[in-house]
Write an enzyme that holds these catalytic residues in place. Structure first.
Site, PDB file in Angstrom:
ATOM      1  N   HIS A  13     107.205  12.351  -8.043  1.00 25.50           N
ATOM      2  CA  HIS A  13     108.318  13.250  -8.445  1.00 25.50           C
ATOM      3  C   HIS A  13     108.107  14.593  -7.751  1.00 25.50           C
ATOM      4  O   HIS A  13     107.232  15.367  -8.126  1.00 25.50           O
ATOM      5  CB  HIS A  13     108.331  13.446  -9.965  1.00 25.50           C
ATOM      6  CG  HIS A  13     109.469  14.302 -10.448  1.00 25.50           C
ATOM      7  ND1 HIS A  13     110.319  13.899 -11.435  1.00 25.50           N
ATOM      8  CD2 HIS A  13     109.893  15.540 -10.077  1.00 25.50           C
ATOM      9  CE1 HIS A  13     111.226  14.838 -11.658  1.00 25.50           C
ATOM     10  NE2 HIS A  13     110.983  15.854 -10.850  1.00 25.50           N
ATOM     11  N   HIS A  15     110.102  18.036  -5.552  1.00 26.35           N
ATOM     12  CA  HIS A  15     111.231  18.789  -4.982  1.00 26.35           C
ATOM     13  C   HIS A  15     110.727  19.523  -3.741  1.00 26.35           C
ATOM     14  O   HIS A  15     109.725  20.251  -3.831  1.00 26.35           O
ATOM     15  CB  HIS A  15     111.741  19.840  -5.969  1.00 26.35           C
ATOM     16  CG  HIS A  15     112.166  19.262  -7.280  1.00 26.35           C
ATOM     17  ND1 HIS A  15     113.466  18.928  -7.565  1.00 26.35           N
ATOM     18  CD2 HIS A  15     111.456  18.938  -8.389  1.00 26.35           C
ATOM     19  CE1 HIS A  15     113.543  18.434  -8.789  1.00 26.35           C
ATOM     20  NE2 HIS A  15     112.328  18.430  -9.312  1.00 26.35           N
ATOM     21  N   VAL A  16     111.419  19.347  -2.625  1.00 27.97           N
ATOM     22  CA  VAL A  16     111.014  20.071  -1.401  1.00 27.97           C
ATOM     23  C   VAL A  16     112.135  20.930  -0.819  1.00 27.97           C
ATOM     24  O   VAL A  16     111.928  21.605   0.196  1.00 27.97           O
ATOM     25  CB  VAL A  16     110.466  19.117  -0.314  1.00 27.97           C
ATOM     26  CG1 VAL A  16     109.129  18.518  -0.755  1.00 27.97           C
ATOM     27  CG2 VAL A  16     111.448  18.020   0.064  1.00 27.97           C
ATOM     28  N   ARG A  17     113.337  20.895  -1.451  1.00 23.73           N
ATOM     29  CA  ARG A  17     114.485  21.689  -0.959  1.00 23.73           C
ATOM     30  C   ARG A  17     114.815  21.294   0.490  1.00 23.73           C
ATOM     31  O   ARG A  17     114.385  20.256   0.955  1.00 23.73           O
ATOM     32  CB  ARG A  17     114.214  23.205  -1.056  1.00 23.73           C
ATOM     33  CG  ARG A  17     113.542  23.673  -2.344  1.00 23.73           C
ATOM     34  CD  ARG A  17     114.248  23.279  -3.605  1.00 23.73           C
ATOM     35  NE  ARG A  17     113.602  23.876  -4.783  1.00 23.73           N
ATOM     36  CZ  ARG A  17     113.775  23.441  -6.018  1.00 23.73           C
ATOM     37  NH1 ARG A  17     114.535  22.389  -6.272  1.00 23.73           N
ATOM     38  NH2 ARG A  17     113.183  24.046  -7.018  1.00 23.73           N
ATOM     39  N   ASN A  41     118.232  16.994  -6.020  1.00 24.20           N
ATOM     40  CA  ASN A  41     119.038  18.108  -6.563  1.00 24.20           C
ATOM     41  C   ASN A  41     119.153  19.258  -5.572  1.00 24.20           C
ATOM     42  O   ASN A  41     118.782  20.394  -5.855  1.00 24.20           O
ATOM     43  CB  ASN A  41     118.481  18.589  -7.917  1.00 24.20           C
ATOM     44  CG  ASN A  41     117.056  19.093  -7.848  1.00 24.20           C
ATOM     45  OD1 ASN A  41     116.268  18.639  -7.011  1.00 24.20           O
ATOM     46  ND2 ASN A  41     116.709  20.021  -8.713  1.00 24.20           N
ATOM     47  N   HIS A 174     108.390  13.627 -15.931  1.00 32.40           N
ATOM     48  CA  HIS A 174     107.712  14.800 -16.489  1.00 32.40           C
ATOM     49  C   HIS A 174     107.747  14.827 -18.025  1.00 32.40           C
ATOM     50  O   HIS A 174     108.340  15.726 -18.620  1.00 32.40           O
ATOM     51  CB  HIS A 174     108.249  16.105 -15.904  1.00 32.40           C
ATOM     52  CG  HIS A 174     109.749  16.190 -15.710  1.00 32.40           C
ATOM     53  ND1 HIS A 174     110.649  15.909 -16.702  1.00 32.40           N
ATOM     54  CD2 HIS A 174     110.494  16.532 -14.631  1.00 32.40           C
ATOM     55  CE1 HIS A 174     111.872  16.077 -16.244  1.00 32.40           C
ATOM     56  NE2 HIS A 174     111.797  16.448 -14.988  1.00 32.40           N
ATOM     57  N   LEU A 219     111.163  23.224 -16.562  1.00 30.14           N
ATOM     58  CA  LEU A 219     111.850  22.355 -17.516  1.00 30.14           C
ATOM     59  C   LEU A 219     111.429  20.914 -17.306  1.00 30.14           C
ATOM     60  O   LEU A 219     111.326  20.501 -16.150  1.00 30.14           O
ATOM     61  CB  LEU A 219     113.369  22.493 -17.362  1.00 30.14           C
ATOM     62  CG  LEU A 219     113.912  23.843 -17.853  1.00 30.14           C
ATOM     63  CD1 LEU A 219     115.374  23.997 -17.465  1.00 30.14           C
ATOM     64  CD2 LEU A 219     113.733  23.978 -19.366  1.00 30.14           C
ATOM     65  N   ASP A 247     106.352  17.202  -9.984  1.00 31.65           N
ATOM     66  CA  ASP A 247     107.537  18.033 -10.235  1.00 31.65           C
ATOM     67  C   ASP A 247     107.381  19.403  -9.584  1.00 31.65           C
ATOM     68  O   ASP A 247     107.976  20.387 -10.041  1.00 31.65           O
ATOM     69  CB  ASP A 247     107.824  18.170 -11.739  1.00 31.65           C
ATOM     70  CG  ASP A 247     109.210  18.728 -12.025  1.00 31.65           C
ATOM     71  OD1 ASP A 247     110.087  18.610 -11.152  1.00 31.65           O
ATOM     72  OD2 ASP A 247     109.401  19.284 -13.119  1.00 31.65           O
ATOM     73  N   HIS A 251     110.593  27.877  -5.944  1.00 32.63           N
ATOM     74  CA  HIS A 251     111.656  28.881  -6.019  1.00 32.63           C
ATOM     75  C   HIS A 251     111.066  30.163  -5.440  1.00 32.63           C
ATOM     76  O   HIS A 251     109.890  30.463  -5.691  1.00 32.63           O
ATOM     77  CB  HIS A 251     112.059  29.161  -7.469  1.00 32.63           C
ATOM     78  CG  HIS A 251     112.772  28.020  -8.138  1.00 32.63           C
ATOM     79  ND1 HIS A 251     114.120  27.800  -8.008  1.00 32.63           N
ATOM     80  CD2 HIS A 251     112.312  27.043  -8.944  1.00 32.63           C
ATOM     81  CE1 HIS A 251     114.473  26.737  -8.712  1.00 32.63           C
ATOM     82  NE2 HIS A 251     113.394  26.249  -9.293  1.00 32.63           N
ATOM     83  N   ALA A 263     113.821  27.905 -13.355  1.00 30.02           N
ATOM     84  CA  ALA A 263     112.843  26.954 -13.892  1.00 30.02           C
ATOM     85  C   ALA A 263     112.192  26.186 -12.756  1.00 30.02           C
ATOM     86  O   ALA A 263     112.876  25.674 -11.873  1.00 30.02           O
ATOM     87  CB  ALA A 263     113.531  25.983 -14.834  1.00 30.02           C
TER      88      ALA A 263
HETATM   89  C1  NCD Z   1     113.258  21.559 -11.078  1.00 27.33           C
HETATM   90  C2  NCD Z   1     113.835  22.276  -9.858  1.00 27.33           C
HETATM   91  O1  NCD Z   1     113.632  23.481  -9.734  1.00 27.33           O
HETATM   92  O2  NCD Z   1     114.463  21.614  -9.021  1.00 27.33           O
HETATM   93  N1  NCD Z   1     112.832  22.519 -12.046  1.00 27.33           N
HETATM   94  C3  NCD Z   1     111.951  22.327 -13.048  1.00 27.33           C
HETATM   95  O3  NCD Z   1     111.777  23.244 -13.858  1.00 27.33           O
HETATM   96  N2  NCD Z   1     111.275  21.211 -13.175  1.00 27.33           N
HETATM   97  C4  NCD Z   1     114.264  20.611 -11.620  1.00 27.33           C
HETATM   98  C5  NCD Z   1     113.714  19.647 -12.630  1.00 27.33           C
HETATM   99  O4  NCD Z   1     112.994  18.718 -12.276  1.00 27.33           O
HETATM  100  O5  NCD Z   1     114.008  19.818 -13.817  1.00 27.33           O
HETATM  101 ZN    ZN Z   2     111.865  17.689 -11.151  1.00 29.30          ZN
END
Ligand code: NCD
Ligand code: ZN
Length: 343
Positions: A13, A15-17, A41, A174, A219, A247, A251, A263
């Protein structure tokens, strides 16, 4: 134990944008992990096979030249996802799952599912083609207390899904509560969960006691100590239903240290070391390989990795920041010491 060798882990899981941020963060992950499931996302969200494959190419182009890292892609389930999209995913080796965000649950989730029932035909097709559904498990209505949102999702939504689609493979992403651990433990073998490093290492005091610390805000939000203890137990139990998913969610610092901070915790810079720290505190380093390197590929029915990584017991200090200007990120545990180091 001063040295720990593991089959190379994967991050289930992540996120790398995209764009500049992607280029800044991706090699932190690629230096530790063989594969990662990339969350969809983006703005706009990744909802089609074409978009997911183009995004995958952007990720590959951002890797260091000698990297063998394999990004595993997901589509974002929306009210407009069609059965034909599911058929296309079933044909793809690079796209391995769909992600369900309840609308408004978290960062860039406005396009999420507005009512679960709307997705039933698509979930039926996913069950038929045996495509895993990855779930952000929180209710979103404003009347619900933020610390109860995961538990209420299990009670109101997830139990409906597991009953209606008993053969659908589901990853509750998560997990943060003892109720979620219990739900997964007692559900069928088709239901599994990922656990982040921050939820193993910290409780909600990390965000709120002695001042507001936005870099611990993600989150689902960190919970009470009894929930952290339940998560540690699950992660170190050897139960194959629990596996690694950071996760990590970068940011920019200025959007975290803000009157309405975003978050997401950035943990990719030290992910496997942070998990080692959590397992070492529990005297359970012998359980790390299962959690980090074996249970995930077994659930996704992918081959286990062939090569290994080595962690040594050696303290190092996490930098205060990575990157500069509007792209500057403050990593989890910035300025703190971590006692395990990837060799
Ligand atoms: C994640 C994000 O910033 O893309 N943020 C987070 O707090 N975990 C989105 C997500 O997985 O809820
Ligand atoms: Zn996530």
């Amino acid at each position: 134990m001063d040295k720990l060798t593991l089959i190379r882990p994967d991050d289930w899981h992540l996120h790398v944008r995209n764009g500049e941020m992607l280029r800044q963060v991706i090699n932190h992950t690629a230096r530790q992990f063989a594969r990662a499931i990339i969350m969809p996302n983006l703005k706009p969200p990744v909802t089609t096979v074409e978009h997911a494959l183009a995004y995958r190419n952007e990720i590959l182009a951002a890797l260091a030249p000698d990297s063998n890292f394999n990004p595993l892609m997901t589509l974002y389930l929306t009210d407009n996802t069609r059965i034909t999209d599911i058929e296309a995913v079933a044909q793809s080796e690079q796209i391995i799952a769909l992600k369900l965000y309840p609308a408004g649950a978290t960062t860039n989730s406005d396009a999420g599912i507005s009512a679960l029932e709307k997705a039933f035909p698509v979930l039926e097709a996913m069950q038929k083609y045996d495509i895993p559904l990855l779930i952000h498990g929180e209710v979103t209505a404003s009347e619900y207390d933020i610390f109860d949102r995961e538990r209420l999702f299990l009670e109101q939504k997830l139990c409906v899904l597991t009953e209606k689609f008993p053969d659908l493979r589901i990853v509750l992403e998560h997990v943060t509560t003892e109720e979620a651990v219990h739900f997964v433990e007692t559900a069928s073998r088709h239901v599994a969960a990922t656990i982040t490093p921050q939820h193993l290492l910290f409780n909600r005091n990390a965000i709120l006691a002695g001042g507001i610390r936005p870099h611990y805000y993600c989150l689902p939000v960190l919970k009470r100590e009894k929930h952290r203890v339940a998560l540690i137990k699950a992660a170190t139990s050897g139960n194959p239903k629990f596996f690694l998913g950071t996760d990590s969610a970068p940011h920019p610092t200025h959007l975290k240290e803000n009157s309405c901070g975003c978050a997401g915790c950035y943990s990719a810079h030290a992910a496997i070391e942070l998990y080692a720290e959590a397992f070492a505190q529990e005297n359970a380093l012998n359980k790390l390989e299962g959690f980090a390197s074996l249970h995930g590929p077994d659930f996704y029915r992918l081959p286990r990795n062939q090569d290994r990584i080595t962690l040594i017991r050696e303290s190092w200090r996490v930098p205060e920041h990575y990157g500069q200007g509007t792209l500057q990120i403050t990593p989890l545990q910035a300025g703190e010491e971590i006692r395990w180091k990837l060799q």
